[in-house]
Motif scaffolding. Sequence first.
Motif, PDB file in Angstrom:
ATOM      1  N   ASP A 172       0.842  -1.191   0.000  1.00 41.32           N
ATOM      2  CA  ASP A 172       0.000   0.000   0.000  1.00 41.32           C
ATOM      3  C   ASP A 172       0.882   1.247   0.000  1.00 41.32           C
ATOM      4  O   ASP A 172       2.117   1.154  -0.062  1.00 41.32           O
ATOM      5  CB  ASP A 172      -0.972  -0.007   1.184  1.00 41.32           C
ATOM      6  CG  ASP A 172      -0.271   0.028   2.539  1.00 41.32           C
ATOM      7  OD1 ASP A 172       0.918   0.414   2.608  1.00 41.32           O
ATOM      8  OD2 ASP A 172      -0.923  -0.310   3.554  1.00 41.32           O
ATOM      9  N   SER A 173       0.272   2.425   0.075  1.00 45.18           N
ATOM     10  CA  SER A 173       1.019   3.677  -0.032  1.00 45.18           C
ATOM     11  C   SER A 173       1.969   3.905   1.143  1.00 45.18           C
ATOM     12  O   SER A 173       2.897   4.706   1.054  1.00 45.18           O
ATOM     13  CB  SER A 173       0.042   4.856  -0.135  1.00 45.18           C
ATOM     14  OG  SER A 173      -0.815   4.896   0.997  1.00 45.18           O
ATOM     15  N   GLY A 176      -4.862   4.410  -6.963  1.00 46.43           N
ATOM     16  CA  GLY A 176      -4.531   5.429  -5.972  1.00 46.43           C
ATOM     17  C   GLY A 176      -5.735   6.111  -5.371  1.00 46.43           C
ATOM     18  O   GLY A 176      -5.703   6.571  -4.239  1.00 46.43           O
ATOM     19  N   TYR A 202      -0.546  -0.018  -4.327  1.00 42.88           N
ATOM     20  CA  TYR A 202       0.112   1.255  -4.632  1.00 42.88           C
ATOM     21  C   TYR A 202       1.432   1.000  -5.355  1.00 42.88           C
ATOM     22  O   TYR A 202       1.851   1.791  -6.200  1.00 42.88           O
ATOM     23  CB  TYR A 202       0.368   2.020  -3.332  1.00 42.88           C
ATOM     24  CG  TYR A 202       1.059   3.353  -3.508  1.00 42.88           C
ATOM     25  CD1 TYR A 202       0.328   4.506  -3.805  1.00 42.88           C
ATOM     26  CD2 TYR A 202       2.442   3.461  -3.354  1.00 42.88           C
ATOM     27  CE1 TYR A 202       0.960   5.727  -3.965  1.00 42.88           C
ATOM     28  CE2 TYR A 202       3.082   4.680  -3.502  1.00 42.88           C
ATOM     29  CZ  TYR A 202       2.341   5.814  -3.815  1.00 42.88           C
ATOM     30  OH  TYR A 202       2.970   7.025  -3.967  1.00 42.88           O
ATOM     31  N   ASN A 206      -0.315   3.085  -8.919  1.00 39.60           N
ATOM     32  CA  ASN A 206      -0.882   4.221  -8.194  1.00 39.60           C
ATOM     33  C   ASN A 206      -1.965   4.901  -9.013  1.00 39.60           C
ATOM     34  O   ASN A 206      -3.008   5.310  -8.482  1.00 39.60           O
ATOM     35  CB  ASN A 206       0.219   5.222  -7.838  1.00 39.60           C
ATOM     36  CG  ASN A 206      -0.303   6.385  -7.018  1.00 39.60           C
ATOM     37  OD1 ASN A 206      -1.190   6.214  -6.182  1.00 39.60           O
ATOM     38  ND2 ASN A 206       0.237   7.567  -7.257  1.00 39.60           N
TER      39      ASN A 206
END
Length: 654
Positions: free
Chosen positions: A347-348, A525, A379, A521
Amino acid sequence: MKRCLKKVIMPLLVTIIFFMSANVVYAESTHRISGETRYHTASNIAKEGWPDGSDYAILAYGGNFPDALASTPLASKYNAPILLTDKLSLTPVTKSTLISLGTKNVIIIGGTGAVSGTVESQLKSMGLTVSRISGSDRYNTSIEIAKRVGSDSGKLIIAPGSDFSNALSVSSYAGENQIPIILVNQNTVSTNLKQFVSGLTLSQTYIIGTTNEISEAVKNSFPNTTRIQGSDKYGTNLAVLKAFDSDYNFSTAFLATGTSFADALAGSSYAAKLGAPIILTGKTMDSRIISYIDGKTSAMEQLTILGGEAAISTSLVNNYLGAVATLTAKEIFTLVSPSVVYIETFDSSGNALAYGSGFIVDAAKGKVATNYHIIDGAYSARVKTLSGTVYTVEKVFAYNVANDVALLKINGSGLKAVTLGDSSTIETGDKIYAIGNPQGLENTISDGLISTKSRVLDGTTYIQISAPISRGSSGGVLLNEQGNVIGITSAVIDNGQNLNFAVPINSLKPLLSLDINKTLNEMFGSTNVPSNPGDDVTYLDVWRYIQTTYGTNIIDGKTIKYNVTVSPYEGDLDGSHAGSIFIVFTATTDTSDAEDEVIMNSPSAYMSWFISMIADIDTRYGMYEYNGGMWYYDHFFLLFCNWSGDLEFWVPSE
């Protein structure tokens, strides 16, 4: 205001874990010339056939065959390759090829309806000398080409203008011997053709095709005729090769698909240069072709395949050449495991989301195939090869939610691609092997049988297998005994004994030429992209209806098949419309020429079908936001949406 797409969680009776496979093995006597599109294939043929460059090049429209069918003898006269272009603008790869060949003169085949004046202007701006050969239609264009070729041979070839296979079957012989090819209607001979023939002294006229293609009345309009025909296009192809057997140099033979014209057309001038025959094949093995190739084994040093795996699979080639040796499990693992990779997604914040398997399908372009569910919502991602080298996933080439397939991009060196087999040739009971990363245990091989070659679950067709699968195997390879990838190990039913499944590898092949050019992303995103259109409708529901209803169509007497993808729209630059239903239609390889022909010759019939189709979609799903279009190689040629509140469609600007 339309309802925004709302994320829902649907109860599942089964837990599905997806995984996939692909592999390519060539016999020593084979050589493939291919490219990402038909334009790239033509370019690569030109570069191989004319390594020292070419002063001349023949340029034809890549979207349809009529004008260009008769151009091979002209190409041979000028020792020129045949290149293809889009109608409205010079295709970039074709432009770069003209430059690399050092071409000075380009001869355009067909009128501005086939190759526009814009293309001609672009060529002239490159400093090239440009001429055009055209007539009022395909038949008169072939006459004009014949005039340029000349009649010194004292022979003429007559082929039907309604299809491409007969003319291309005889093209290399015609080119090598400078015999003009004339296209005719089944039942009529035009005044222009009668006048042209009256000025010739012909010792021989070859009629290529049956009376259903060229009538006896038309045949009798020419002097000293010999009809060459078979029971179908492939039979006629072999009849042509046998008729001119003594004229061919069999040290090299070319194999091209008979379901589409472009590869054989582009290869015809190269084949003529070598004096080589062009063998046409369908998608499945033909015993007549096996017999023909078997009879030429002693003379044939190399079989050159024109086009990629989607056109002619390696397994089909191997079957024709008898290359069906059975490998041991150890040999298969040694052969394929370097191509299988371990994938992790994040993930981010850098937290791990998922892991699974994947495999390299194109070493030069860094294409890695895996399951869509592995990258869903990620991400970022990274790929680790067998050697331990770790690569960052740069972007996504393509994906299909319904089949749970995705193609990723890595920038790597020293990669090894698998060989893609043909899942249409498998049978229940066949021995199979699976390689993946179950429970994170990298490069694990297991074996089993095909329990059922075709099993439908939730509207998707799978291969049911007995080879054990577990979490982490998603995205791995399913292999036959020749080490060819025949499926994507993709599903296991919880609490079911040996109920394991794989997506047929042929489901991956339509994605190989696509490039959506999106990072992970950019795809995931936005936290506002939901999983489904609404509580009572899923993307799979939409896809299943459209694929079932409009996957196969009869338009103006032509069969056109579409591969449909349905997915969440990623949103405009400002994020608007994110999560709306995104619908893309792509004509199948075997019917793309039919689509071209209908659009060119019967646009009103095509538009009538198109409008009816999108109106039906609007009736069923108009309460949700949707958009999409008709895809052709690298662009949309028709777009539609209901974002304004009403159904709209338009042709995108160039």
